[in-house]
Design a protein around this motif. Structure first.
Motif, PDB file in Angstrom:
ATOM      1  N   LEU A  99      88.724  71.885  28.739  1.00 21.53           N
ATOM      2  CA  LEU A  99      88.723  70.749  29.670  1.00 21.53           C
ATOM      3  C   LEU A  99      88.079  69.517  29.038  1.00 21.53           C
ATOM      4  O   LEU A  99      88.605  68.405  29.155  1.00 21.53           O
ATOM      5  N   LEU A 100      86.942  69.712  28.404  1.00 24.39           N
ATOM      6  CA  LEU A 100      86.236  68.588  27.802  1.00 24.39           C
ATOM      7  C   LEU A 100      87.004  67.989  26.629  1.00 24.39           C
ATOM      8  O   LEU A 100      87.096  66.765  26.496  1.00 24.39           O
ATOM      9  N   VAL A 101      87.579  68.852  25.799  1.00 29.49           N
ATOM     10  CA  VAL A 101      88.395  68.369  24.682  1.00 29.49           C
ATOM     11  C   VAL A 101      89.597  67.609  25.241  1.00 29.49           C
ATOM     12  O   VAL A 101      89.937  66.525  24.760  1.00 29.49           O
ATOM     13  N   GLY A 102      90.217  68.143  26.282  1.00 25.95           N
ATOM     14  CA  GLY A 102      91.348  67.475  26.912  1.00 25.95           C
ATOM     15  C   GLY A 102      90.985  66.134  27.520  1.00 25.95           C
ATOM     16  O   GLY A 102      91.828  65.242  27.622  1.00 25.95           O
ATOM     17  N   ALA A 103      89.734  65.981  27.916  1.00 28.64           N
ATOM     18  CA  ALA A 103      89.251  64.722  28.483  1.00 28.64           C
ATOM     19  C   ALA A 103      88.809  63.742  27.399  1.00 28.64           C
ATOM     20  O   ALA A 103      88.324  62.656  27.714  1.00 28.64           O
ATOM     21  N   GLY A 104      88.965  64.144  26.149  1.00 33.78           N
ATOM     22  CA  GLY A 104      88.634  63.242  25.049  1.00 33.78           C
ATOM     23  C   GLY A 104      87.199  63.291  24.574  1.00 33.78           C
ATOM     24  O   GLY A 104      86.722  62.339  23.952  1.00 33.78           O
ATOM     25  N   ALA A 105      86.498  64.388  24.820  1.00 32.62           N
ATOM     26  CA  ALA A 105      85.109  64.498  24.360  1.00 32.62           C
ATOM     27  C   ALA A 105      85.026  64.222  22.862  1.00 32.62           C
ATOM     28  O   ALA A 105      85.854  64.690  22.089  1.00 32.62           O
ATOM     29  N   ASP A 106      84.021  63.454  22.469  1.00 35.99           N
ATOM     30  CA  ASP A 106      83.787  63.132  21.061  1.00 35.99           C
ATOM     31  C   ASP A 106      83.158  64.357  20.394  1.00 35.99           C
ATOM     32  O   ASP A 106      82.002  64.682  20.639  1.00 35.99           O
ATOM     33  N   PHE A 121      79.789  78.970  15.576  1.00 34.03           N
ATOM     34  CA  PHE A 121      80.190  80.147  16.339  1.00 34.03           C
ATOM     35  C   PHE A 121      81.636  80.568  16.054  1.00 34.03           C
ATOM     36  O   PHE A 121      82.197  81.367  16.790  1.00 34.03           O
ATOM     37  N   ASP A 122      82.215  80.030  14.976  1.00 26.60           N
ATOM     38  CA  ASP A 122      83.577  80.365  14.566  1.00 26.60           C
ATOM     39  C   ASP A 122      84.565  80.168  15.714  1.00 26.60           C
ATOM     40  O   ASP A 122      85.377  81.038  16.011  1.00 26.60           O
ATOM     41  N   ARG A 123      84.485  78.990  16.346  1.00 24.17           N
ATOM     42  CA  ARG A 123      85.329  78.667  17.494  1.00 24.17           C
ATOM     43  C   ARG A 123      86.125  77.378  17.265  1.00 24.17           C
ATOM     44  O   ARG A 123      86.509  76.712  18.215  1.00 24.17           O
ATOM     45  N   LEU A 124      86.380  77.022  16.014  1.00 28.23           N
ATOM     46  CA  LEU A 124      87.060  75.763  15.714  1.00 28.23           C
ATOM     47  C   LEU A 124      88.441  75.678  16.347  1.00 28.23           C
ATOM     48  O   LEU A 124      88.927  74.581  16.636  1.00 28.23           O
ATOM     49  N   GLU A 125      89.098  76.815  16.612  1.00 29.01           N
ATOM     50  CA  GLU A 125      90.440  76.777  17.216  1.00 29.01           C
ATOM     51  C   GLU A 125      90.416  76.142  18.605  1.00 29.01           C
ATOM     52  O   GLU A 125      91.420  75.620  19.078  1.00 29.01           O
ATOM     53  N   LEU A 126      89.276  76.124  19.282  1.00 31.63           N
ATOM     54  CA  LEU A 126      89.174  75.520  20.599  1.00 31.63           C
ATOM     55  C   LEU A 126      89.246  73.994  20.560  1.00 31.63           C
ATOM     56  O   LEU A 126      89.483  73.360  21.575  1.00 31.63           O
ATOM     57  N   LEU A 127      89.030  73.449  19.376  1.00 30.17           N
ATOM     58  CA  LEU A 127      88.982  71.991  19.260  1.00 30.17           C
ATOM     59  C   LEU A 127      90.355  71.363  19.067  1.00 30.17           C
ATOM     60  O   LEU A 127      90.487  70.142  19.022  1.00 30.17           O
ATOM     61  N   GLY A 128      91.375  72.189  18.939  1.00 31.05           N
ATOM     62  CA  GLY A 128      92.728  71.672  18.780  1.00 31.05           C
ATOM     63  C   GLY A 128      93.067  71.419  17.331  1.00 31.05           C
ATOM     64  O   GLY A 128      92.310  71.758  16.432  1.00 31.05           O
ATOM     65  N   PRO A 129      94.243  70.796  17.151  1.00 29.10           N
ATOM     66  CA  PRO A 129      94.715  70.570  15.770  1.00 29.10           C
ATOM     67  C   PRO A 129      93.865  69.580  14.997  1.00 29.10           C
ATOM     68  O   PRO A 129      93.156  68.800  15.493  1.00 29.10           O
TER      69      PRO A 129
END
Length: 129
Positions: A99-106, A121-129
């Protein structure tokens, strides 16, 4: 908040305290009622945490979405320079992160940044392309 008379400082402090409680507990209807009646969506607590920060950290995606829809700043950082997206990443709240990434979080703001927290935390895939 809109009413017949201005709130006293003690009343204002209590409203802000309740709003932050509602955010931590995911009490979306109660919190958005306050915001819809004039409480700023980004009202900080004494540590600089906004309702969005608290809802994100505690994994309340519906509350995060409602606050974002009401203009909450996805990049508002607290006094420790922590961002909502970094807090959600730290807590493993994937839906909130999206949600936050979709809202444009920096993703590069804050200490540590959202990007650094995702890498930690090896979660870079959550940040998108």
């Amino acid at each position: 908040m809109t009413q017949d008379r201005p709130l006293t400082p003690d009343e204002t402090a209590r409203v802000v305290e309740l709003a932050h409680h509602f955010a931590r507990e995911g009490m979306t209807d109660e919190l958005t009622g306050f915001v819809d009646h004039g409480l700023p969506a980004d009202v900080p607590d004494p540590d600089g945490n906004t309702p969005l920060m608290l809802a994100a950290y505690h994994g309340h995606a519906a509350t995060v979405a409602a606050l974002l829809a009401r203009g909450a700043d996805p990049d508002a950082r607290n006094h420790r320079d922590q961002s909502p997206v970094a807090g959600a990443l730290f807590k493993g709240e994937d839906d909130v992160v999206r949600l936050l990434v979709g809202a444009g979080a920096d993703l590069d703001a804050g200490t540590p940044s959202g990007r650094a927290t995702a890498a930690m935390f090896d979660r870079l895939e959550l940040l998108g392309p």
